[in-house]
Design a protein around this motif. Sequence first.
Motif, PDB file in Angstrom:
ATOM      1  N   ILE A   1       5.681  14.585  17.562  1.00 19.66           N
ATOM      2  CA  ILE A   1       5.103  13.712  18.565  1.00 19.66           C
ATOM      3  C   ILE A   1       6.230  13.240  19.469  1.00 19.66           C
ATOM      4  N   LYS A   2       6.090  13.518  20.736  1.00 14.59           N
ATOM      5  CA  LYS A   2       7.142  13.225  21.692  1.00 14.59           C
ATOM      6  C   LYS A   2       7.276  11.720  21.932  1.00 14.59           C
ATOM      7  N   ASN A   3       8.505  11.220  21.833  1.00 16.98           N
ATOM      8  CA  ASN A   3       8.833   9.818  22.087  1.00 16.98           C
ATOM      9  C   ASN A   3       8.057   8.835  21.227  1.00 16.98           C
ATOM     10  N   LYS A   4       7.590   9.256  20.076  1.00 17.36           N
ATOM     11  CA  LYS A   4       6.880   8.372  19.158  1.00 17.36           C
ATOM     12  C   LYS A   4       7.588   8.403  17.812  1.00 17.36           C
ATOM     13  N   GLU A   5       7.689   7.238  17.193  1.00 19.79           N
ATOM     14  CA  GLU A   5       8.251   7.174  15.852  1.00 19.79           C
ATOM     15  C   GLU A   5       7.132   7.455  14.855  1.00 19.79           C
ATOM     16  N   VAL A   6       7.419   8.315  13.895  1.00 20.46           N
ATOM     17  CA  VAL A   6       6.433   8.662  12.875  1.00 20.46           C
ATOM     18  C   VAL A   6       6.946   8.159  11.527  1.00 20.46           C
ATOM     19  N   MET A   7       6.087   7.444  10.823  1.00 24.77           N
ATOM     20  CA  MET A   7       6.421   6.964   9.486  1.00 24.77           C
ATOM     21  C   MET A   7       5.470   7.655   8.514  1.00 24.77           C
ATOM     22  N   LYS A   8       6.044   8.352   7.539  1.00 24.19           N
ATOM     23  CA  LYS A   8       5.219   9.027   6.542  1.00 24.19           C
ATOM     24  C   LYS A   8       4.955   8.071   5.378  1.00 24.19           C
ATOM     25  N   VAL A   9       3.665   7.854   5.073  1.00 23.42           N
ATOM     26  CA  VAL A   9       3.260   6.943   4.017  1.00 23.42           C
ATOM     27  C   VAL A   9       2.481   7.730   2.975  1.00 23.42           C
ATOM     28  N   LEU A  10       2.883   7.610   1.724  1.00 21.34           N
ATOM     29  CA  LEU A  10       2.185   8.271   0.626  1.00 21.34           C
ATOM     30  C   LEU A  10       1.501   7.204  -0.218  1.00 21.34           C
ATOM     31  N   ILE A  11       0.203   7.356  -0.435  1.00 28.26           N
ATOM     32  CA  ILE A  11      -0.592   6.409  -1.227  1.00 28.26           C
ATOM     33  C   ILE A  11      -1.244   7.179  -2.368  1.00 28.26           C
ATOM     34  N   GLN A  12      -1.040   6.713  -3.609  1.00 28.42           N
ATOM     35  CA  GLN A  12      -1.568   7.477  -4.741  1.00 28.42           C
ATOM     36  C   GLN A  12      -1.746   6.591  -5.970  1.00 28.42           C
ATOM     37  N   ASN A  13      -2.855   6.754  -6.669  1.00 28.01           N
ATOM     38  CA  ASN A  13      -3.006   6.195  -8.001  1.00 28.01           C
ATOM     39  C   ASN A  13      -2.438   7.252  -8.946  1.00 28.01           C
ATOM     40  N   LEU A  14      -1.352   6.925  -9.618  1.00 26.62           N
ATOM     41  CA  LEU A  14      -0.626   7.891 -10.441  1.00 26.62           C
ATOM     42  C   LEU A  14      -1.196   8.037 -11.844  1.00 26.62           C
ATOM     43  N   GLN A  15      -2.101   7.168 -12.228  1.00 29.06           N
ATOM     44  CA  GLN A  15      -2.750   7.203 -13.537  1.00 29.06           C
ATOM     45  C   GLN A  15      -1.744   7.309 -14.689  1.00 29.06           C
ATOM     46  N   LYS A  16      -0.598   6.646 -14.513  1.00 27.94           N
ATOM     47  CA  LYS A  16       0.471   6.584 -15.523  1.00 27.94           C
ATOM     48  C   LYS A  16       1.010   7.969 -15.909  1.00 27.94           C
ATOM     49  N   ARG A  17       0.833   8.964 -15.049  1.00 26.85           N
ATOM     50  CA  ARG A  17       1.311  10.320 -15.347  1.00 26.85           C
ATOM     51  C   ARG A  17       2.820  10.393 -15.189  1.00 26.85           C
ATOM     52  N   LYS A  18       3.460  10.831 -16.220  1.00 22.35           N
ATOM     53  CA  LYS A  18       4.904  10.875 -16.318  1.00 22.35           C
ATOM     54  C   LYS A  18       5.521  11.674 -15.162  1.00 22.35           C
ATOM     55  N   GLY A  19       6.442  11.027 -14.422  1.00 28.76           N
ATOM     56  CA  GLY A  19       7.209  11.694 -13.378  1.00 28.76           C
ATOM     57  C   GLY A  19       6.449  12.015 -12.102  1.00 28.76           C
ATOM     58  N   LEU A  20       5.205  11.576 -11.977  1.00 32.58           N
ATOM     59  CA  LEU A  20       4.405  11.966 -10.816  1.00 32.58           C
ATOM     60  C   LEU A  20       4.931  11.363  -9.518  1.00 32.58           C
ATOM     61  N   ALA A  21       5.389  10.119  -9.532  1.00 36.43           N
ATOM     62  CA  ALA A  21       5.935   9.522  -8.306  1.00 36.43           C
ATOM     63  C   ALA A  21       7.149  10.305  -7.830  1.00 36.43           C
ATOM     64  N   THR A  22       8.008  10.709  -8.761  1.00 35.55           N
ATOM     65  CA  THR A  22       9.170  11.520  -8.419  1.00 35.55           C
ATOM     66  C   THR A  22       8.748  12.844  -7.803  1.00 35.55           C
ATOM     67  N   GLN A  23       7.793  13.498  -8.447  1.00 36.44           N
ATOM     68  CA  GLN A  23       7.311  14.783  -7.953  1.00 36.44           C
ATOM     69  C   GLN A  23       6.755  14.647  -6.526  1.00 36.44           C
ATOM     70  N   LEU A  24       5.940  13.636  -6.298  1.00 38.50           N
ATOM     71  CA  LEU A  24       5.360  13.435  -4.975  1.00 38.50           C
ATOM     72  C   LEU A  24       6.424  13.072  -3.940  1.00 38.50           C
ATOM     73  N   ALA A  25       7.375  12.215  -4.315  1.00 40.70           N
ATOM     74  CA  ALA A  25       8.438  11.819  -3.392  1.00 40.70           C
ATOM     75  C   ALA A  25       9.295  13.020  -3.001  1.00 40.70           C
ATOM     76  N   GLU A  26       9.608  13.870  -3.966  1.00 42.31           N
ATOM     77  CA  GLU A  26      10.429  15.042  -3.662  1.00 42.31           C
ATOM     78  C   GLU A  26       9.652  16.088  -2.863  1.00 42.31           C
ATOM     79  N   THR A  27       8.358  16.190  -3.088  1.00 37.45           N
ATOM     80  CA  THR A  27       7.535  17.170  -2.368  1.00 37.45           C
ATOM     81  C   THR A  27       7.272  16.729  -0.929  1.00 37.45           C
ATOM     82  N   TYR A  28       6.934  15.460  -0.730  1.00 32.88           N
ATOM     83  CA  TYR A  28       6.485  15.008   0.583  1.00 32.88           C
ATOM     84  C   TYR A  28       7.507  14.168   1.346  1.00 32.88           C
ATOM     85  N   ASN A  29       8.563  13.709   0.681  1.00 34.39           N
ATOM     86  CA  ASN A  29       9.621  12.917   1.304  1.00 34.39           C
ATOM     87  C   ASN A  29       9.070  11.778   2.171  1.00 34.39           C
TER      88      ASN A  29
END
Length: 144
Positions: A1-29
Amino acid sequence: IKNKEVMKVLIQNLQKRKGLATQLAETYNPDVLLVQEINLNSEFHPFPAHNVSSTTGYGTAIGSSSSQQYELTDIQTIESPYAEFGGFIRKKTIMANINSIRFVSFHGYNGQPFKNVQKLVAHVNAVLEVQLLLDSSSNNNTSS
């Protein structure tokens, strides 16, 4: 997007799944991470998550990238007025600002073991009340 700041926001219920936040953060940054039911003890990504629900590392969290551009400020924790599971667990909500944007990671009272909509509404109202107080305080400070 030209001349616009983009902020990527990830929203997720992780259901206490081990390492899922890490996996999502590394995949989607994402720049901002709003999660419910995180198992903070199982995460190994250096993504700073502010756990608000439990000293044991489970619950609702907000995190932001290490960039000062997305620094979290005015972090608020709001506890449900009603406990679940025999009075031992109170769901929590976290709110935080990044620049002029207010983020809310809400994992509300769900009435276990018995559903009660009025108690969920009371939790939502508690969150809104905190926000209204913050807004009122902010307006008083700018008008002085």
